[in-house]
Design a protein around this motif. Sequence first.
Motif, PDB file in Angstrom:
ATOM      1  N   GLY A   1       0.816  -1.200   0.000  1.00 57.58           N
ATOM      2  CA  GLY A   1       0.000   0.000   0.000  1.00 57.58           C
ATOM      3  C   GLY A   1       0.851   1.251   0.000  1.00 57.58           C
ATOM      4  O   GLY A   1       2.077   1.214  -0.116  1.00 57.58           O
ATOM      5  N   GLY A   2       0.179   2.386   0.108  1.00 60.22           N
ATOM      6  CA  GLY A   2       0.878   3.656   0.123  1.00 60.22           C
ATOM      7  C   GLY A   2       0.571   4.481  -1.113  1.00 60.22           C
ATOM      8  O   GLY A   2      -0.295   4.134  -1.934  1.00 60.22           O
ATOM      9  N   PRO A   3       1.274   5.587  -1.285  1.00 59.12           N
ATOM     10  CA  PRO A   3       1.018   6.456  -2.444  1.00 59.12           C
ATOM     11  C   PRO A   3       1.467   5.800  -3.750  1.00 59.12           C
ATOM     12  O   PRO A   3       2.524   5.173  -3.814  1.00 59.12           O
ATOM     13  N   VAL A   4       0.664   5.964  -4.765  1.00 54.19           N
ATOM     14  CA  VAL A   4       0.967   5.429  -6.097  1.00 54.19           C
ATOM     15  C   VAL A   4       1.249   6.612  -7.011  1.00 54.19           C
ATOM     16  O   VAL A   4       0.398   7.484  -7.197  1.00 54.19           O
ATOM     17  N   THR A   5       2.440   6.625  -7.578  1.00 53.80           N
ATOM     18  CA  THR A   5       2.860   7.750  -8.412  1.00 53.80           C
ATOM     19  C   THR A   5       2.823   7.378  -9.890  1.00 53.80           C
ATOM     20  O   THR A   5       2.852   6.197 -10.261  1.00 53.80           O
ATOM     21  N   LEU A   6       2.765   8.410 -10.706  1.00 58.48           N
ATOM     22  CA  LEU A   6       2.778   8.201 -12.157  1.00 58.48           C
ATOM     23  C   LEU A   6       4.086   7.564 -12.597  1.00 58.48           C
ATOM     24  O   LEU A   6       4.105   6.705 -13.490  1.00 58.48           O
ATOM     25  N   GLU A   7       5.184   7.959 -11.968  1.00 55.06           N
ATOM     26  CA  GLU A   7       6.489   7.417 -12.342  1.00 55.06           C
ATOM     27  C   GLU A   7       6.572   5.913 -12.080  1.00 55.06           C
ATOM     28  O   GLU A   7       7.118   5.157 -12.895  1.00 55.06           O
ATOM     29  N   SER A   8       6.033   5.464 -10.953  1.00 56.84           N
ATOM     30  CA  SER A   8       6.082   4.032 -10.644  1.00 56.84           C
ATOM     31  C   SER A   8       5.211   3.226 -11.605  1.00 56.84           C
ATOM     32  O   SER A   8       5.587   2.123 -12.027  1.00 56.84           O
ATOM     33  N   LEU A   9       4.058   3.766 -11.968  1.00 52.96           N
ATOM     34  CA  LEU A   9       3.191   3.053 -12.910  1.00 52.96           C
ATOM     35  C   LEU A   9       3.822   2.978 -14.294  1.00 52.96           C
ATOM     36  O   LEU A   9       3.713   1.951 -14.983  1.00 52.96           O
ATOM     37  N   MET A  10       4.488   4.038 -14.722  1.00 54.73           N
ATOM     38  CA  MET A  10       5.136   4.003 -16.033  1.00 54.73           C
ATOM     39  C   MET A  10       6.299   3.019 -16.041  1.00 54.73           C
ATOM     40  O   MET A  10       6.518   2.306 -17.031  1.00 54.73           O
ATOM     41  N   ALA A  11       7.050   2.959 -14.938  1.00 54.19           N
ATOM     42  CA  ALA A  11       8.141   1.984 -14.861  1.00 54.19           C
ATOM     43  C   ALA A  11       7.598   0.561 -14.932  1.00 54.19           C
ATOM     44  O   ALA A  11       8.160  -0.306 -15.621  1.00 54.19           O
ATOM     45  N   ALA A  12       6.493   0.295 -14.233  1.00 54.51           N
ATOM     46  CA  ALA A  12       5.886  -1.033 -14.294  1.00 54.51           C
ATOM     47  C   ALA A  12       5.352  -1.332 -15.692  1.00 54.51           C
ATOM     48  O   ALA A  12       5.462  -2.461 -16.184  1.00 54.51           O
ATOM     49  N   PHE A  13       4.782  -0.327 -16.337  1.00 63.15           N
ATOM     50  CA  PHE A  13       4.274  -0.522 -17.693  1.00 63.15           C
ATOM     51  C   PHE A  13       5.405  -0.845 -18.663  1.00 63.15           C
ATOM     52  O   PHE A  13       5.275  -1.738 -19.513  1.00 63.15           O
ATOM     53  N   TYR A  14       6.519  -0.150 -18.550  1.00 67.90           N
ATOM     54  CA  TYR A  14       7.657  -0.422 -19.428  1.00 67.90           C
ATOM     55  C   TYR A  14       8.159  -1.854 -19.243  1.00 67.90           C
ATOM     56  O   TYR A  14       8.438  -2.562 -20.219  1.00 67.90           O
ATOM     57  N   GLN A  15       8.272  -2.286 -17.996  1.00 72.04           N
ATOM     58  CA  GLN A  15       8.768  -3.636 -17.734  1.00 72.04           C
ATOM     59  C   GLN A  15       7.785  -4.699 -18.224  1.00 72.04           C
ATOM     60  O   GLN A  15       8.187  -5.724 -18.790  1.00 72.04           O
ATOM     61  N   GLY A  16       6.501  -4.467 -18.002  1.00 71.73           N
ATOM     62  CA  GLY A  16       5.514  -5.416 -18.505  1.00 71.73           C
ATOM     63  C   GLY A  16       5.471  -5.455 -20.017  1.00 71.73           C
ATOM     64  O   GLY A  16       5.316  -6.525 -20.619  1.00 71.73           O
ATOM     65  N   LEU A  17       5.630  -4.292 -20.655  1.00 76.23           N
ATOM     66  CA  LEU A  17       5.634  -4.247 -22.112  1.00 76.23           C
ATOM     67  C   LEU A  17       6.840  -4.982 -22.682  1.00 76.23           C
ATOM     68  O   LEU A  17       6.751  -5.607 -23.750  1.00 76.23           O
ATOM     69  N   ARG A  18       7.968  -4.926 -21.989  1.00 68.93           N
ATOM     70  CA  ARG A  18       9.142  -5.661 -22.462  1.00 68.93           C
ATOM     71  C   ARG A  18       8.878  -7.164 -22.472  1.00 68.93           C
ATOM     72  O   ARG A  18       9.195  -7.851 -23.448  1.00 68.93           O
ATOM     73  N   LEU A  19       8.295  -7.686 -21.410  1.00 67.24           N
ATOM     74  CA  LEU A  19       7.983  -9.114 -21.376  1.00 67.24           C
ATOM     75  C   LEU A  19       6.917  -9.464 -22.407  1.00 67.24           C
ATOM     76  O   LEU A  19       6.969 -10.533 -23.038  1.00 67.24           O
ATOM     77  N   ALA A  20       5.955  -8.566 -22.623  1.00 62.53           N
ATOM     78  CA  ALA A  20       4.938  -8.815 -23.645  1.00 62.53           C
ATOM     79  C   ALA A  20       5.561  -8.872 -25.035  1.00 62.53           C
ATOM     80  O   ALA A  20       5.142  -9.676 -25.883  1.00 62.53           O
ATOM     81  N   ALA A  21       6.564  -8.039 -25.289  1.00 65.00           N
ATOM     82  CA  ALA A  21       7.244  -8.073 -26.586  1.00 65.00           C
ATOM     83  C   ALA A  21       7.998  -9.385 -26.775  1.00 65.00           C
ATOM     84  O   ALA A  21       8.012  -9.958 -27.872  1.00 65.00           O
ATOM     85  N   VAL A  22       8.631  -9.879 -25.714  1.00 65.85           N
ATOM     86  CA  VAL A  22       9.325 -11.171 -25.807  1.00 65.85           C
ATOM     87  C   VAL A  22       8.326 -12.288 -26.109  1.00 65.85           C
ATOM     88  O   VAL A  22       8.574 -13.165 -26.953  1.00 65.85           O
ATOM     89  N   LEU A  23       7.184 -12.263 -25.434  1.00 64.67           N
ATOM     90  CA  LEU A  23       6.157 -13.270 -25.703  1.00 64.67           C
ATOM     91  C   LEU A  23       5.657 -13.173 -27.145  1.00 64.67           C
ATOM     92  O   LEU A  23       5.395 -14.199 -27.791  1.00 64.67           O
ATOM     93  N   ALA A  24       5.527 -11.958 -27.656  1.00 65.83           N
ATOM     94  CA  ALA A  24       5.085 -11.790 -29.039  1.00 65.83           C
ATOM     95  C   ALA A  24       6.099 -12.374 -30.020  1.00 65.83           C
ATOM     96  O   ALA A  24       5.718 -12.971 -31.039  1.00 65.83           O
ATOM     97  N   CYS A  25       7.380 -12.229 -29.722  1.00 63.86           N
ATOM     98  CA  CYS A  25       8.413 -12.781 -30.612  1.00 63.86           C
ATOM     99  C   CYS A  25       8.337 -14.303 -30.662  1.00 63.86           C
ATOM    100  O   CYS A  25       8.392 -14.911 -31.744  1.00 63.86           O
ATOM    101  N   PHE A  26       8.204 -14.930 -29.513  1.00 62.79           N
ATOM    102  CA  PHE A  26       8.115 -16.386 -29.504  1.00 62.79           C
ATOM    103  C   PHE A  26       6.760 -16.851 -30.049  1.00 62.79           C
ATOM    104  O   PHE A  26       6.669 -17.934 -30.640  1.00 62.79           O
ATOM    105  N   GLY A  27       5.718 -16.052 -29.854  1.00 65.65           N
ATOM    106  CA  GLY A  27       4.451 -16.376 -30.490  1.00 65.65           C
ATOM    107  C   GLY A  27       4.544 -16.319 -32.001  1.00 65.65           C
ATOM    108  O   GLY A  27       3.924 -17.122 -32.706  1.00 65.65           O
ATOM    109  N   ALA A  28       5.340 -15.380 -32.515  1.00 60.52           N
ATOM    110  CA  ALA A  28       5.546 -15.312 -33.960  1.00 60.52           C
ATOM    111  C   ALA A  28       6.262 -16.555 -34.467  1.00 60.52           C
ATOM    112  O   ALA A  28       5.922 -17.101 -35.525  1.00 60.52           O
ATOM    113  N   ALA A  29       7.261 -17.033 -33.717  1.00 58.32           N
ATOM    114  CA  ALA A  29       7.991 -18.229 -34.145  1.00 58.32           C
ATOM    115  C   ALA A  29       7.083 -19.454 -34.164  1.00 58.32           C
ATOM    116  O   ALA A  29       7.124 -20.254 -35.104  1.00 58.32           O
ATOM    117  N   THR A  30       6.253 -19.617 -33.137  1.00 60.63           N
ATOM    118  CA  THR A  30       5.354 -20.766 -33.113  1.00 60.63           C
ATOM    119  C   THR A  30       4.272 -20.669 -34.173  1.00 60.63           C
ATOM    120  O   THR A  30       3.730 -21.694 -34.605  1.00 60.63           O
TER     121      THR A  30
END
Length: 366
Positions: free
Chosen positions: A104-133
């Motif tokens: 819990g605690g305060p949720v900042t825009l910076e923390s959400l953007m950092a989480a979004f960037y990290q999640g998007l990176r893993l999503a891109a990796v999944l998309a690459c392997f999905g393309a191969a399959t």
Amino acid sequence: MTAPRLLHPGAWWLWAVGLAACALRTTNPVLLCLIIAVAGWVVASRRADVPWSRSFASFLRLGMIVIAVRIIFQIFFGVRIPGTTLFTIPEVTLPDWAAGVSLGGPVTLESLMAAFYQGLRLAAVLACFGAATSLCSPYRMLRALPTVLYEAGVAVTVAFTFAPQAIVASRQVREARRLRGRSDRGVRAWSASALPVLEGALDRAVALAASMDSRGYGRRGSSSVSVRRRSVGLVLLGLVAIAVGSYGLLDPSAPALFRIPALGVGAAALIGALVAGGKSTVRTRYRPDPWIGPEWMVSIAGIVAFASFVLVGRMGDALSPSTNPLEVPAVPVVAVIGLLVAALPAWFAPHPPTLASSSAPLVVAA
């Protein structure tokens, strides 16, 4: 113009691994979205008309789930990054031994953007392997492996086969529910479909094992025990060294010993295993997949994309935009050019044959 044919599966996997390596080296959302777009464009242009070729969309949905889960974890359990506070959730005081963990605690825009960037990176990796399959059958990849790599190849093939086969089974179960007049959406429908999907995946795994056994996979021929042990040891050493070298290339902070030297040791060990194990092979190939010009071009396209990201990483910090303070991500031209090169297989890779234009089967069973 190149006649329609199935590209060698190794070429598609090298191309996809190159794109995935690009995604792992950056958190730039612009570049990550471009990687996903390139993978999707190539899949839409060069996938065959078979059920497992539709798995790319499922990997995209899985990537969106990953992004959502990463943001939710950041809201409730993530490190509190100072910045623009969006809202505050009730905070729970944790004991001293849980220092560094917040609830819990305060949720900042910076923390959400950092989480979004990290999640998007893993999503891109999944998309690459999905393309191969989606672009190639793992059974054909197993057929192209040398004899000494059968054990590792079988395990990898079964692992890579699970996702597309589970997607096909899920689609079949949902269609069966619709034909029976039942809903195929919602939590109740998904929970009722889980057991049939799992059963179908297990049945396909058993069928794959029986098919491989009937075709003589794993035959040792006249090789001695010492030769087999030497080959297996070299394979294990090569795979571990290549894994360490790949990690060193993806992590700029890794020691230099874990980069090119580790890859060289791994390549030498695998070559030694191929030489030692190939002398006793008793297998013949029927209609082997060729490796000619289009295969080289597709593989080089993925390598060029990865090389462009390595070059950009040495030139500055454009691959990792700052989230504290939050800034607009820069778009490095060299990386964009590399991704455009990675999109070229959508034009120069041969079209896959259709059932109407080719008497050859699109899927070669193990």
